[in-house]
Write a protein that holds these residues in place. Structure first.
Motif, PDB file in Angstrom:
ATOM      1  N   GLY A  63      66.880  75.752  -4.071  1.00  0.00           N
ATOM      2  CA  GLY A  63      65.251  74.494  -3.739  1.00  0.00           C
ATOM      3  C   GLY A  63      65.546  74.265  -1.948  1.00  0.00           C
ATOM      4  N   PHE A  64      65.050  73.470  -1.508  1.00  0.00           N
ATOM      5  CA  PHE A  64      65.412  73.405  -0.273  1.00  0.00           C
ATOM      6  C   PHE A  64      66.064  71.137   0.198  1.00  0.00           C
ATOM      7  CE2 PHE A  64      61.970  76.508  -1.396  1.00  0.00           C
ATOM      8  CZ  PHE A  64      62.008  76.722   0.364  1.00  0.00           C
ATOM      9  N   VAL A  65      66.424  71.959   1.099  1.00  0.00           N
ATOM     10  CA  VAL A  65      66.991  69.911   1.558  1.00  0.00           C
ATOM     11  C   VAL A  65      66.302  70.215   3.159  1.00  0.00           C
ATOM     12  CG1 VAL A  65      68.860  68.625   2.069  1.00  0.00           C
ATOM     13  CG2 VAL A  65      68.321  70.747   0.347  1.00  0.00           C
ATOM     14  N   ASN A  66      66.025  68.725   3.368  1.00  0.00           N
ATOM     15  CA  ASN A  66      65.474  68.949   4.974  1.00  0.00           C
ATOM     16  C   ASN A  66      66.345  67.835   5.609  1.00  0.00           C
ATOM     17  OD1 ASN A  66      63.669  68.893   6.953  1.00  0.00           O
ATOM     18  ND2 ASN A  66      61.433  68.947   6.084  1.00  0.00           N
ATOM     19  N   TYR A  67      67.092  67.933   6.663  1.00  0.00           N
ATOM     20  CA  TYR A  67      67.305  67.342   7.539  1.00  0.00           C
ATOM     21  C   TYR A  67      66.700  66.388   8.199  1.00  0.00           C
ATOM     22  CZ  TYR A  67      71.923  67.861   5.063  1.00  0.00           C
ATOM     23  OH  TYR A  67      72.719  67.966   4.048  1.00  0.00           O
ATOM     24  N   ALA A  68      67.075  65.216   9.054  1.00  0.00           N
ATOM     25  CA  ALA A  68      66.563  64.630  10.001  1.00  0.00           C
ATOM     26  C   ALA A  68      66.724  65.613  11.534  1.00  0.00           C
ATOM     27  CB  ALA A  68      66.772  63.305   9.865  1.00  0.00           C
ATOM     28  N   THR A  69      68.019  65.697  11.469  1.00  0.00           N
ATOM     29  CA  THR A  69      68.515  66.774  11.981  1.00  0.00           C
ATOM     30  C   THR A  69      68.411  68.288  12.274  1.00  0.00           C
ATOM     31  OG1 THR A  69      70.978  65.815  12.352  1.00  0.00           O
ATOM     32  CG2 THR A  69      69.632  64.319  13.618  1.00  0.00           C
ATOM     33  N   LEU A  70      69.317  68.531  13.444  1.00  0.00           N
ATOM     34  CA  LEU A  70      70.502  69.902  13.155  1.00  0.00           C
ATOM     35  C   LEU A  70      71.125  69.739  13.258  1.00  0.00           C
ATOM     36  CD1 LEU A  70      68.425  72.348  17.079  1.00  0.00           C
ATOM     37  CD2 LEU A  70      67.838  72.350  14.013  1.00  0.00           C
ATOM     38  N   GLU A  71      72.264  68.668  13.427  1.00  0.00           N
ATOM     39  CA  GLU A  71      73.317  68.043  13.669  1.00  0.00           C
ATOM     40  C   GLU A  71      73.488  68.097  12.032  1.00  0.00           C
ATOM     41  OE1 GLU A  71      76.969  65.490  14.368  1.00  0.00           O
ATOM     42  OE2 GLU A  71      74.662  65.640  15.851  1.00  0.00           O
TER      43      GLU A  71
END
Length: 144
Positions: free
Chosen positions: A92-100
């Motif tokens: 699956g995939f997880v998309n975060y708001a920030t690179l950190e």
């Protein structure tokens, strides 16, 4: 045991001596070690999108989002499922708001258990442009 191998190596014809040799044989290709695989994964360009593999068939998008949200703000999570059964295909995939947040998600979840399975998190490869296959091979059904 070592003495028996040395004796067998000395008695073996010249061509077979390499098989008995304890030095590294370039003809034998061993799979890469775990450290090499980790180094290759870390070479990917950092992004806010993570690829997660090793998921259980029972893992849902909600469980994936809940597990990764403890390391940063998750914008979107998705478990890729089989169309017929509805079960997870194992990734699956997880998309975060920030690179950190993405970096913290990898550090926190890579090699951890989720639904009883060890999962692996890494930066996702960018999608190829539309109409271009990733392996640069054309479809066998297209006209040339």
């Amino acid at each position: 045991m070592a003495m028996a191998l040395r004796t067998a190596a000395a008695a073996a014809p010249r061509g077979l001596r390499r098989l008995f040799s304890t030095t590294s044989n370039p003809a034998i290709n061993f799979p890469p070690s775990a450290a090499t695989a980790t180094q290759q994964r870390e070479k990917r360009e950092p992004s806010t999108n993570l690829f997660v593999s090793g998921l259980s068939k029972r893992t849902t998008t909600e469980k994936l989002q809940e597990a990764f949200s403890q390391f940063g703000e998750v914008v979107h999570a998705r478990v890729v499922t089989d169309r017929l059964s509805g079960y997870s295909k194992g990734f699956g995939f997880v998309n975060y708001a920030t690179l950190e947040g993405a970096a913290n998600g990898i550090k926190g979840m890579d090699g951890q258990f989720l639904d009883g399975w060890v999962i692996f998190a890494e930066y996702a490869r960018p999608r190829p442009p539309p109409g271009q296959h990733e392996n640069n091979m054309s479809s066998p059904y297209s006209r040339r």
